[in-house]
Design a protein around this motif. Structure first.
Motif, PDB file in Angstrom:
ATOM      1  N   GLY A  67      11.932  -7.909 -18.245  1.00 32.63           N
ATOM      2  CA  GLY A  67      10.813  -7.006 -17.959  1.00 32.63           C
ATOM      3  C   GLY A  67       9.902  -6.824 -19.152  1.00 32.63           C
ATOM      4  O   GLY A  67       8.668  -6.893 -19.035  1.00 32.63           O
ATOM      5  N   VAL A  68      10.486  -6.607 -20.323  1.00 31.74           N
ATOM      6  CA  VAL A  68       9.682  -6.430 -21.538  1.00 31.74           C
ATOM      7  C   VAL A  68       8.925  -7.713 -21.864  1.00 31.74           C
ATOM      8  O   VAL A  68       7.733  -7.678 -22.185  1.00 31.74           O
ATOM      9  CB  VAL A  68      10.569  -5.976 -22.722  1.00 31.74           C
ATOM     10  CG1 VAL A  68       9.814  -6.033 -24.033  1.00 31.74           C
ATOM     11  CG2 VAL A  68      11.104  -4.568 -22.463  1.00 31.74           C
ATOM     12  N   LEU A  69       9.593  -8.845 -21.782  1.00 37.05           N
ATOM     13  CA  LEU A  69       8.948 -10.124 -22.069  1.00 37.05           C
ATOM     14  C   LEU A  69       7.762 -10.367 -21.127  1.00 37.05           C
ATOM     15  O   LEU A  69       6.674 -10.770 -21.567  1.00 37.05           O
ATOM     16  CB  LEU A  69       9.960 -11.268 -21.969  1.00 37.05           C
ATOM     17  CG  LEU A  69       9.435 -12.657 -22.300  1.00 37.05           C
ATOM     18  CD1 LEU A  69       8.956 -12.716 -23.750  1.00 37.05           C
ATOM     19  CD2 LEU A  69      10.512 -13.703 -22.069  1.00 37.05           C
ATOM     20  N   LEU A  70       7.960 -10.110 -19.849  1.00 36.14           N
ATOM     21  CA  LEU A  70       6.864 -10.290 -18.880  1.00 36.14           C
ATOM     22  C   LEU A  70       5.666  -9.405 -19.221  1.00 36.14           C
ATOM     23  O   LEU A  70       4.522  -9.852 -19.153  1.00 36.14           O
ATOM     24  CB  LEU A  70       7.348  -9.980 -17.466  1.00 36.14           C
ATOM     25  CG  LEU A  70       8.182 -11.052 -16.784  1.00 36.14           C
ATOM     26  CD1 LEU A  70       8.743 -10.535 -15.460  1.00 36.14           C
ATOM     27  CD2 LEU A  70       7.348 -12.297 -16.550  1.00 36.14           C
ATOM     28  N   ILE A 106       9.690  -1.717 -15.351  1.00 38.62           N
ATOM     29  CA  ILE A 106       9.730  -2.730 -14.294  1.00 38.62           C
ATOM     30  C   ILE A 106      11.082  -3.445 -14.241  1.00 38.62           C
ATOM     31  O   ILE A 106      11.393  -4.080 -13.240  1.00 38.62           O
ATOM     32  CB  ILE A 106       8.569  -3.738 -14.384  1.00 38.62           C
ATOM     33  CG1 ILE A 106       8.709  -4.635 -15.600  1.00 38.62           C
ATOM     34  CG2 ILE A 106       7.241  -3.059 -14.342  1.00 38.62           C
ATOM     35  CD1 ILE A 106       7.813  -5.852 -15.517  1.00 38.62           C
ATOM     36  N   SER A 107      11.878  -3.310 -15.299  1.00 40.41           N
ATOM     37  CA  SER A 107      13.206  -3.915 -15.258  1.00 40.41           C
ATOM     38  C   SER A 107      14.082  -3.278 -14.187  1.00 40.41           C
ATOM     39  O   SER A 107      15.091  -3.857 -13.786  1.00 40.41           O
ATOM     40  CB  SER A 107      13.890  -3.800 -16.625  1.00 40.41           C
ATOM     41  OG  SER A 107      14.271  -2.468 -16.893  1.00 40.41           O
ATOM     42  N   ARG A 108      13.690  -2.110 -13.713  1.00 41.30           N
ATOM     43  CA  ARG A 108      14.447  -1.438 -12.655  1.00 41.30           C
ATOM     44  C   ARG A 108      14.205  -2.075 -11.288  1.00 41.30           C
ATOM     45  O   ARG A 108      14.895  -1.790 -10.329  1.00 41.30           O
ATOM     46  CB  ARG A 108      14.057   0.041 -12.572  1.00 41.30           C
ATOM     47  CG  ARG A 108      14.315   0.830 -13.823  1.00 41.30           C
ATOM     48  CD  ARG A 108      15.678   1.480 -13.871  1.00 41.30           C
ATOM     49  NE  ARG A 108      15.962   2.379 -12.801  1.00 41.30           N
ATOM     50  CZ  ARG A 108      15.789   3.695 -12.827  1.00 41.30           C
ATOM     51  NH1 ARG A 108      15.295   4.270 -13.911  1.00 41.30           N
ATOM     52  NH2 ARG A 108      16.113   4.427 -11.807  1.00 41.30           N
ATOM     53  N   GLY A 109      13.185  -2.911 -11.190  1.00 45.52           N
ATOM     54  CA  GLY A 109      12.947  -3.634  -9.951  1.00 45.52           C
ATOM     55  C   GLY A 109      11.683  -3.208  -9.231  1.00 45.52           C
ATOM     56  O   GLY A 109      11.044  -2.214  -9.578  1.00 45.52           O
ATOM     57  N   LYS A 145      22.092  -5.565 -16.885  1.00 46.49           N
ATOM     58  CA  LYS A 145      20.994  -4.602 -17.032  1.00 46.49           C
ATOM     59  C   LYS A 145      20.189  -4.901 -18.303  1.00 46.49           C
ATOM     60  O   LYS A 145      18.969  -4.805 -18.302  1.00 46.49           O
ATOM     61  CB  LYS A 145      21.533  -3.182 -17.076  1.00 46.49           C
ATOM     62  CG  LYS A 145      22.310  -2.786 -15.845  1.00 46.49           C
ATOM     63  CD  LYS A 145      21.623  -1.688 -15.110  1.00 46.49           C
ATOM     64  CE  LYS A 145      22.432  -1.122 -13.969  1.00 46.49           C
ATOM     65  NZ  LYS A 145      22.876  -1.989 -12.963  1.00 46.49           N
ATOM     66  N   LEU A 146      20.873  -5.261 -19.370  1.00 51.56           N
ATOM     67  CA  LEU A 146      20.199  -5.612 -20.618  1.00 51.56           C
ATOM     68  C   LEU A 146      19.306  -6.838 -20.407  1.00 51.56           C
ATOM     69  O   LEU A 146      18.169  -6.876 -20.885  1.00 51.56           O
ATOM     70  CB  LEU A 146      21.215  -5.877 -21.727  1.00 51.56           C
ATOM     71  CG  LEU A 146      20.642  -6.161 -23.104  1.00 51.56           C
ATOM     72  CD1 LEU A 146      19.802  -4.997 -23.611  1.00 51.56           C
ATOM     73  CD2 LEU A 146      21.767  -6.473 -24.086  1.00 51.56           C
ATOM     74  N   GLY A 147      19.810  -7.808 -19.669  1.00 52.93           N
ATOM     75  CA  GLY A 147      19.010  -8.996 -19.355  1.00 52.93           C
ATOM     76  C   GLY A 147      17.770  -8.647 -18.549  1.00 52.93           C
ATOM     77  O   GLY A 147      16.681  -9.167 -18.807  1.00 52.93           O
ATOM     78  N   MET A 165      21.185   3.133 -18.410  1.00 53.78           N
ATOM     79  CA  MET A 165      21.879   2.204 -17.513  1.00 53.78           C
ATOM     80  C   MET A 165      22.467   1.004 -18.246  1.00 53.78           C
ATOM     81  O   MET A 165      23.331   0.314 -17.715  1.00 53.78           O
ATOM     82  CB  MET A 165      20.930   1.729 -16.410  1.00 53.78           C
ATOM     83  CG  MET A 165      20.590   2.811 -15.416  1.00 53.78           C
ATOM     84  SD  MET A 165      19.304   2.396 -14.213  1.00 53.78           S
ATOM     85  CE  MET A 165      19.634   0.729 -13.790  1.00 53.78           C
ATOM     86  N   VAL A 166      22.026   0.742 -19.469  1.00 57.64           N
ATOM     87  CA  VAL A 166      22.540  -0.392 -20.231  1.00 57.64           C
ATOM     88  C   VAL A 166      24.014  -0.186 -20.581  1.00 57.64           C
ATOM     89  O   VAL A 166      24.770  -1.135 -20.704  1.00 57.64           O
ATOM     90  CB  VAL A 166      21.692  -0.609 -21.513  1.00 57.64           C
ATOM     91  CG1 VAL A 166      22.317  -1.645 -22.419  1.00 57.64           C
ATOM     92  CG2 VAL A 166      20.281  -1.008 -21.140  1.00 57.64           C
ATOM     93  N   PHE A 167      24.412   1.066 -20.715  1.00 58.83           N
ATOM     94  CA  PHE A 167      25.803   1.371 -21.030  1.00 58.83           C
ATOM     95  C   PHE A 167      26.491   1.915 -19.788  1.00 58.83           C
ATOM     96  O   PHE A 167      26.175   2.987 -19.312  1.00 58.83           O
ATOM     97  CB  PHE A 167      25.888   2.389 -22.176  1.00 58.83           C
ATOM     98  CG  PHE A 167      25.295   1.857 -23.445  1.00 58.83           C
ATOM     99  CD1 PHE A 167      26.028   0.980 -24.234  1.00 58.83           C
ATOM    100  CD2 PHE A 167      24.023   2.200 -23.827  1.00 58.83           C
ATOM    101  CE1 PHE A 167      25.486   0.467 -25.397  1.00 58.83           C
ATOM    102  CE2 PHE A 167      23.470   1.682 -24.992  1.00 58.83           C
ATOM    103  CZ  PHE A 167      24.200   0.819 -25.777  1.00 58.83           C
ATOM    104  N   ASN A 168      27.430   1.143 -19.256  1.00 54.51           N
ATOM    105  CA  ASN A 168      28.162   1.520 -18.069  1.00 54.51           C
ATOM    106  C   ASN A 168      29.578   1.878 -18.477  1.00 54.51           C
ATOM    107  O   ASN A 168      30.337   1.005 -18.896  1.00 54.51           O
ATOM    108  CB  ASN A 168      28.140   0.364 -17.061  1.00 54.51           C
ATOM    109  CG  ASN A 168      28.761   0.732 -15.752  1.00 54.51           C
ATOM    110  OD1 ASN A 168      29.082   1.892 -15.501  1.00 54.51           O
ATOM    111  ND2 ASN A 168      28.945  -0.263 -14.897  1.00 54.51           N
ATOM    112  N   GLN A 169      29.917   3.153 -18.393  1.00 49.16           N
ATOM    113  CA  GLN A 169      31.245   3.653 -18.777  1.00 49.16           C
ATOM    114  C   GLN A 169      31.588   3.248 -20.212  1.00 49.16           C
ATOM    115  O   GLN A 169      32.691   2.794 -20.501  1.00 49.16           O
ATOM    116  CB  GLN A 169      32.303   3.176 -17.796  1.00 49.16           C
ATOM    117  CG  GLN A 169      32.072   3.679 -16.387  1.00 49.16           C
ATOM    118  CD  GLN A 169      33.089   3.159 -15.398  1.00 49.16           C
ATOM    119  OE1 GLN A 169      33.856   2.243 -15.685  1.00 49.16           O
ATOM    120  NE2 GLN A 169      33.088   3.742 -14.222  1.00 49.16           N
ATOM    121  N   GLY A 170      30.610   3.375 -21.102  1.00 51.03           N
ATOM    122  CA  GLY A 170      30.827   3.082 -22.512  1.00 51.03           C
ATOM    123  C   GLY A 170      30.790   1.616 -22.881  1.00 51.03           C
ATOM    124  O   GLY A 170      30.973   1.258 -24.035  1.00 51.03           O
TER     125      GLY A 170
END
Length: 105
Positions: free
Chosen positions: A41-44, A74-77, A34-36, A23-28
């Motif tokens: 999520g990783v930091l938490l 968890i970054s997905r929500g 999404k990266l944010g 999902m980080v890459f949207n249409q190239g």
């Protein structure tokens, strides 16, 4: 927990992580939103020690990998995380129920 159920849980986690990374890459192009979300999520998870692999019965052999992968998930929500954890819980409960039926026969 049954080993087969553990492998199924691990497969579901792997698929969810891969779909999150895609999902980080949207249409190239790089999707900074999404990266944010992934970085937050990783930091938490790193700060709190949250680790879904350990909860699923797979304590990671590499420090922090479980926390990083959990952060990706968890970054997905909240809805996604809730659905994933509910699926894992239901699979664990069904495995326990099936095991007790076999033992009582």
């Amino acid at each position: 927990m049954d080993k087969l159920a553990s492998i199924i849980i691990l497969a579901g986690i792997a698929e969810a992580i891969w779909e999150t990374i895609k999902m980080v890459f949207n249409q190239g192009k790089l999707d900074f939103s999404k990266l944010g979300a992934i970085l937050v999520g990783v930091l938490l998870c790193l700060l709190t020690g949250a680790d879904i692999l350990s909860l699923a019965g797979f304590p990671p052999k590499v420090n922090y990998i479980g926390q990083v992968l959990t952060g990706l998930l968890i970054s997905r929500g909240a809805n996604f995380a809730h659905d994933l954890l509910t699926s894992i819980y239901n699979l664990q409960q069904n495995t326990r129920t099936d095991s007790s039926k076999v033992e009582t026969k």
